[in-house]
Scaffold this motif. Sequence first.
Motif, PDB file in Angstrom:
ATOM      1  N   LEU A   9       0.842  -1.191   0.000  1.00 54.83           N
ATOM      2  CA  LEU A   9       0.000   0.000   0.000  1.00 54.83           C
ATOM      3  C   LEU A   9       0.877   1.240   0.000  1.00 54.83           C
ATOM      4  O   LEU A   9       1.955   1.247   0.582  1.00 54.83           O
ATOM      5  N   THR A  10       0.390   2.272  -0.649  1.00 58.30           N
ATOM      6  CA  THR A  10       1.025   3.579  -0.605  1.00 58.30           C
ATOM      7  C   THR A  10       0.036   4.533   0.040  1.00 58.30           C
ATOM      8  O   THR A  10      -1.152   4.509  -0.298  1.00 58.30           O
ATOM      9  N   GLY A  11       0.517   5.336   0.960  1.00 60.17           N
ATOM     10  CA  GLY A  11      -0.346   6.307   1.615  1.00 60.17           C
ATOM     11  C   GLY A  11       0.104   7.722   1.321  1.00 60.17           C
ATOM     12  O   GLY A  11       1.291   7.995   1.192  1.00 60.17           O
ATOM     13  N   SER A  30       4.916  13.744   0.712  1.00 62.03           N
ATOM     14  CA  SER A  30       4.336  13.393   2.004  1.00 62.03           C
ATOM     15  C   SER A  30       3.644  12.044   1.862  1.00 62.03           C
ATOM     16  O   SER A  30       2.421  11.938   1.860  1.00 62.03           O
ATOM     17  N   THR A  31       4.471  11.008   1.714  1.00 63.00           N
ATOM     18  CA  THR A  31       3.959   9.676   1.416  1.00 63.00           C
ATOM     19  C   THR A  31       4.600   8.621   2.305  1.00 63.00           C
ATOM     20  O   THR A  31       5.696   8.812   2.834  1.00 63.00           O
ATOM     21  N   GLY A  42       5.195   8.226  10.797  1.00 60.99           N
ATOM     22  CA  GLY A  42       5.581   9.605  10.547  1.00 60.99           C
ATOM     23  C   GLY A  42       6.904   9.914  11.210  1.00 60.99           C
ATOM     24  O   GLY A  42       7.259   9.312  12.227  1.00 60.99           O
ATOM     25  N   ILE A  43       7.635  10.832  10.620  1.00 60.47           N
ATOM     26  CA  ILE A  43       8.922  11.260  11.166  1.00 60.47           C
ATOM     27  C   ILE A  43       9.087  12.740  10.856  1.00 60.47           C
ATOM     28  O   ILE A  43       8.650  13.220   9.807  1.00 60.47           O
ATOM     29  N   ASN A  44       9.687  13.462  11.802  1.00 65.00           N
ATOM     30  CA  ASN A  44       9.966  14.894  11.634  1.00 65.00           C
ATOM     31  C   ASN A  44      11.415  15.151  12.024  1.00 65.00           C
ATOM     32  O   ASN A  44      11.937  14.497  12.935  1.00 65.00           O
ATOM     33  N   ILE A  50       7.918  14.499   6.805  1.00 64.80           N
ATOM     34  CA  ILE A  50       8.477  13.684   5.730  1.00 64.80           C
ATOM     35  C   ILE A  50       8.346  14.406   4.392  1.00 64.80           C
ATOM     36  O   ILE A  50       7.408  15.149   4.155  1.00 64.80           O
ATOM     37  N   GLY A  51       9.352  14.199   3.546  1.00 60.34           N
ATOM     38  CA  GLY A  51       9.385  14.841   2.247  1.00 60.34           C
ATOM     39  C   GLY A  51      10.065  16.199   2.250  1.00 60.34           C
ATOM     40  O   GLY A  51      10.352  16.759   1.198  1.00 60.34           O
TER      41      GLY A  51
END
Length: 160
Positions: A9-11, A30-31, A42-44, A50-51
């Motif tokens: 899956l891709t989100g 942002s995927t 998620g990561i910051n 992300i991205g």
Amino acid sequence: NQKQYTKGLTGILAKTQTRDSLFQALYNRSTIATTGDKILVGINIAQEPIGSELNTIQKQGLLYSRFINGFVIGTDIIKEVQIIRNDKVINKFKPNKETFEFEFDDSVNLLDVAIKKENKAPFVFYYLKAIQNNNQVAWTSPIWVDYITDASILKKTKKK
């Protein structure tokens, strides 16, 4: 003798469920991706998601330290969460629960670990990988951090 996986899956992590918001999220990278289960990750870095493309002109402290935080919301017990820099695992967590939040400070000097390519600013990239007990996996898109000393170079370093 290739190992076969289930359909992945891709989100897309968009602010709203509108066409414009979805395309903006794709443009911003942002995927996330998974091997099939609907795992949310998620990561910051320095409060950027992300991205993102960060640099040492706009955030000078990134040269010395990158504060990383994030989360995983699994569909099974989370066996391991990895923070990956330049395709190498730099930290692992073993949450042993279905949801997990973390913080990590990468305090290695950016120049000591940066990828250096001719005619490009040195850079690093980070992403998150989460593995559940059922061996389902999720990844985030990367966050890039460029080492830039001259603001005139900013336009030349975009990854898009």
